[in-house]
Design a protein around this motif. Sequence first.
Motif, PDB file in Angstrom:
ATOM      1  N   SER A 377       0.840  -1.199   0.000  1.00  0.00           N
ATOM      2  CA  SER A 377       0.000   0.000   0.000  1.00  0.00           C
ATOM      3  C   SER A 377       0.875   1.249   0.000  1.00  0.00           C
ATOM      4  O   SER A 377       2.067   1.195   0.327  1.00  0.00           O
ATOM      5  CB  SER A 377      -0.911   0.006   1.218  1.00  0.00           C
ATOM      6  N   ILE A 378       0.286   2.382  -0.348  1.00  0.00           N
ATOM      7  CA  ILE A 378       1.059   3.620  -0.457  1.00  0.00           C
ATOM      8  C   ILE A 378       1.652   4.048   0.885  1.00  0.00           C
ATOM      9  O   ILE A 378       2.658   4.767   0.925  1.00  0.00           O
ATOM     10  CB  ILE A 378       0.209   4.771  -1.027  1.00  0.00           C
ATOM     11  N   ASP A 379       1.063   3.613   1.989  1.00  0.00           N
ATOM     12  CA  ASP A 379       1.570   4.024   3.305  1.00  0.00           C
ATOM     13  C   ASP A 379       2.417   2.944   3.971  1.00  0.00           C
ATOM     14  O   ASP A 379       2.706   3.008   5.171  1.00  0.00           O
ATOM     15  CB  ASP A 379       0.420   4.434   4.217  1.00  0.00           C
ATOM     16  N   ALA A 380       2.846   1.937   3.197  1.00  0.00           N
ATOM     17  CA  ALA A 380       3.728   0.899   3.754  1.00  0.00           C
ATOM     18  C   ALA A 380       5.048   1.509   4.186  1.00  0.00           C
ATOM     19  O   ALA A 380       5.584   2.404   3.533  1.00  0.00           O
ATOM     20  CB  ALA A 380       3.957  -0.197   2.721  1.00  0.00           C
ATOM     21  N   GLY A 381       5.594   1.028   5.287  1.00  0.00           N
ATOM     22  CA  GLY A 381       6.848   1.562   5.812  1.00  0.00           C
ATOM     23  C   GLY A 381       8.073   0.973   5.131  1.00  0.00           C
ATOM     24  O   GLY A 381       8.004  -0.050   4.442  1.00  0.00           O
ATOM     25  N   SER A 382       9.218   1.617   5.362  1.00  0.00           N
ATOM     26  CA  SER A 382      10.462   1.201   4.725  1.00  0.00           C
ATOM     27  C   SER A 382      10.859  -0.224   5.094  1.00  0.00           C
ATOM     28  O   SER A 382      11.324  -0.989   4.251  1.00  0.00           O
ATOM     29  CB  SER A 382      11.586   2.172   5.111  1.00  0.00           C
ATOM     30  N   ARG A 383      10.663  -0.589   6.368  1.00  0.00           N
ATOM     31  CA  ARG A 383      11.039  -1.939   6.804  1.00  0.00           C
ATOM     32  C   ARG A 383      10.206  -2.996   6.087  1.00  0.00           C
ATOM     33  O   ARG A 383      10.739  -4.012   5.641  1.00  0.00           O
ATOM     34  CB  ARG A 383      10.862  -2.063   8.315  1.00  0.00           C
ATOM     35  N   GLN A 384       8.900  -2.739   5.965  1.00  0.00           N
ATOM     36  CA  GLN A 384       8.023  -3.687   5.284  1.00  0.00           C
ATOM     37  C   GLN A 384       8.436  -3.856   3.821  1.00  0.00           C
ATOM     38  O   GLN A 384       8.450  -4.976   3.292  1.00  0.00           O
ATOM     39  CB  GLN A 384       6.581  -3.197   5.366  1.00  0.00           C
ATOM     40  N   ILE A 385       8.799  -2.763   3.176  1.00  0.00           N
ATOM     41  CA  ILE A 385       9.230  -2.820   1.777  1.00  0.00           C
ATOM     42  C   ILE A 385      10.495  -3.659   1.638  1.00  0.00           C
ATOM     43  O   ILE A 385      10.578  -4.563   0.794  1.00  0.00           O
ATOM     44  CB  ILE A 385       9.477  -1.401   1.241  1.00  0.00           C
ATOM     45  N   ALA A 386      11.490  -3.386   2.483  1.00  0.00           N
ATOM     46  CA  ALA A 386      12.765  -4.110   2.417  1.00  0.00           C
ATOM     47  C   ALA A 386      12.556  -5.595   2.687  1.00  0.00           C
ATOM     48  O   ALA A 386      13.182  -6.453   2.048  1.00  0.00           O
ATOM     49  CB  ALA A 386      13.749  -3.513   3.407  1.00  0.00           C
ATOM     50  N   GLU A 387      11.671  -5.921   3.631  1.00  0.00           N
ATOM     51  CA  GLU A 387      11.426  -7.319   3.970  1.00  0.00           C
ATOM     52  C   GLU A 387      10.801  -8.074   2.799  1.00  0.00           C
ATOM     53  O   GLU A 387      11.133  -9.237   2.554  1.00  0.00           O
ATOM     54  CB  GLU A 387      10.519  -7.404   5.204  1.00  0.00           C
ATOM     55  N   GLN A 388       9.905  -7.417   2.079  1.00  0.00           N
ATOM     56  CA  GLN A 388       9.291  -8.080   0.919  1.00  0.00           C
ATOM     57  C   GLN A 388      10.321  -8.351  -0.168  1.00  0.00           C
ATOM     58  O   GLN A 388      10.334  -9.437  -0.766  1.00  0.00           O
ATOM     59  CB  GLN A 388       8.156  -7.219   0.357  1.00  0.00           C
ATOM     60  N   PHE A 389      11.178  -7.382  -0.467  1.00  0.00           N
ATOM     61  CA  PHE A 389      12.217  -7.592  -1.482  1.00  0.00           C
ATOM     62  C   PHE A 389      13.137  -8.736  -1.075  1.00  0.00           C
ATOM     63  O   PHE A 389      13.536  -9.557  -1.908  1.00  0.00           O
ATOM     64  CB  PHE A 389      13.013  -6.308  -1.702  1.00  0.00           C
ATOM     65  N   ASP A 390      13.479  -8.799   0.193  1.00  0.00           N
ATOM     66  CA  ASP A 390      14.395  -9.824   0.678  1.00  0.00           C
ATOM     67  C   ASP A 390      13.728 -11.203   0.673  1.00  0.00           C
ATOM     68  O   ASP A 390      14.315 -12.186   0.218  1.00  0.00           O
ATOM     69  CB  ASP A 390      14.868  -9.454   2.082  1.00  0.00           C
ATOM     70  N   LYS A 391      12.512 -11.264   1.150  1.00  0.00           N
ATOM     71  CA  LYS A 391      11.829 -12.551   1.296  1.00  0.00           C
ATOM     72  C   LYS A 391      11.504 -13.182  -0.050  1.00  0.00           C
ATOM     73  O   LYS A 391      11.667 -14.394  -0.250  1.00  0.00           O
ATOM     74  CB  LYS A 391      10.550 -12.352   2.103  1.00  0.00           C
ATOM     75  N   TYR A 392      11.050 -12.363  -1.003  1.00  0.00           N
ATOM     76  CA  TYR A 392      10.573 -12.905  -2.280  1.00  0.00           C
ATOM     77  C   TYR A 392      11.536 -12.661  -3.443  1.00  0.00           C
ATOM     78  O   TYR A 392      11.222 -13.016  -4.581  1.00  0.00           O
ATOM     79  CB  TYR A 392       9.212 -12.291  -2.617  1.00  0.00           C
ATOM     80  N   ASN A 393      12.685 -12.076  -3.166  1.00  0.00           N
ATOM     81  CA  ASN A 393      13.689 -11.805  -4.205  1.00  0.00           C
ATOM     82  C   ASN A 393      13.058 -11.067  -5.386  1.00  0.00           C
ATOM     83  O   ASN A 393      13.176 -11.483  -6.551  1.00  0.00           O
ATOM     84  CB  ASN A 393      14.339 -13.113  -4.677  1.00  0.00           C
ATOM     85  N   LEU A 394      12.400  -9.949  -5.076  1.00  0.00           N
ATOM     86  CA  LEU A 394      11.614  -9.229  -6.062  1.00  0.00           C
ATOM     87  C   LEU A 394      12.472  -8.422  -7.021  1.00  0.00           C
ATOM     88  O   LEU A 394      13.537  -7.924  -6.665  1.00  0.00           O
ATOM     89  CB  LEU A 394      10.628  -8.287  -5.359  1.00  0.00           C
ATOM     90  N   ARG A 395      11.969  -8.276  -8.252  1.00  0.00           N
ATOM     91  CA  ARG A 395      12.569  -7.379  -9.235  1.00  0.00           C
ATOM     92  C   ARG A 395      11.873  -6.016  -9.212  1.00  0.00           C
ATOM     93  O   ARG A 395      12.414  -5.027  -9.690  1.00  0.00           O
ATOM     94  CB  ARG A 395      12.479  -7.988 -10.631  1.00  0.00           C
TER      95      ARG A 395
END
Length: 423
Positions: A377-395
Amino acid sequence: MTEQTIRRTTLSSMMGTRVFDAEGNSRGRIAEFLLKSEEAGTHVSCLVLSASGKVRDKQVYSVPLKDLTFSHAGEIRIRSTTEQTLMELTPSSVLLERDLLDQQIIDVHGHKVVRVNDVALVWEVEADSVCKLRIAEVEVGMRGAVRRLLKGLPQGLIESLAHRFQARVIPWEFVDLIDRDPARRVRLKIEGDRLSNMHPSDIADILAELAPAEREAVFTSLDEEIAAEALEEIDPKLQRSLLEGMESSRVADIVEEMDPGAAADLLAELPEERSEAILHEMEPEERAHVEELLEFPEDWAAGRMTTDYVALLDTADVQHAVDALRIFEGDLETVNEIFLLDEQQHLTGVVTLARMMLSERSTPLKAIREPRMHTCSIDAGSRQIAEQFDKYNLRSLAVLEHDRQLAGVIYPEHVIALLRAGR
């Protein structure tokens, strides 16, 4: 007419050397090497002589190289027909010791800033004994520093000690004079096309190493696209310093080339009056993208996302996607996926470029979309964003409004920037 190299030497070892007339009488000592860049960009134009070998002497003379002879024994003589004239400098004249030694230049091969410690010179003579003194290399290593540190000791001893250190040089043809400030300090760079071909992060590192005057000279020599890419890699404090003295119209041209998210971050760091002046100079479409992002808090996902992405209606096919990529004006290197939207701009799927390129041009994009889709969501925090990239190896990570309309995209470089900033 064939030239023959007679002897290699250095600026530091020649300073203070006596120069004689045709009868063997001393005419002074070498105080400087005058380079008239409009005449001979690779050769010294004149030797500058004075009684003590210092340019601050009351009587300082210049002798053209064509009026000199150089013997195998290393003795320099002035031809009998030569008259000494007082030294005169033009705006384009360069004195090698004063204007070159200890100045910073860019080593494009090592991707770093180095300091000039000495200059390698080569004596050349033509068949009619006309002398030339060619500027061969700029010495940036310890070898040149040792020569200058030990000046006054026997020359053979100095060279013996200096040659214990590896030579680190930059050929003179790679050095270009780009500007001078009122204090006559020469700011140097390697040829502009070589600098522009470097990775933006390397240019950013170089700018950080330079003194303020040199930093400004190098940055303003870059075209808008390269300057924008480099600016995105620079620390915010240094960004402000670089833009401080630039006209708002020039800054606007650079900001328009930046990723909208990075541009918003930059303008948010500037005083409000300055930021408004830059926005006023921007093109309406680019300004609208940046102003939209400026409305969000920086630690929200919306404050970190970019609006530079490729999105199509989910009724499109592969050919439509190819056409969209061809006209995309953002950074194609960051694009890994095509985002699919319905008529209400809601995100309905994601198609990777790899899967698309393996499909027929007539294949519906909906048929080859990824089975799983990650969003925030637009109000997601920085930690949540970083965790998603790390967990799912996102592009990439799609950022959604609360009604699930696509608001923007976060790419890995945005996450890296977050981590580097410690947020």
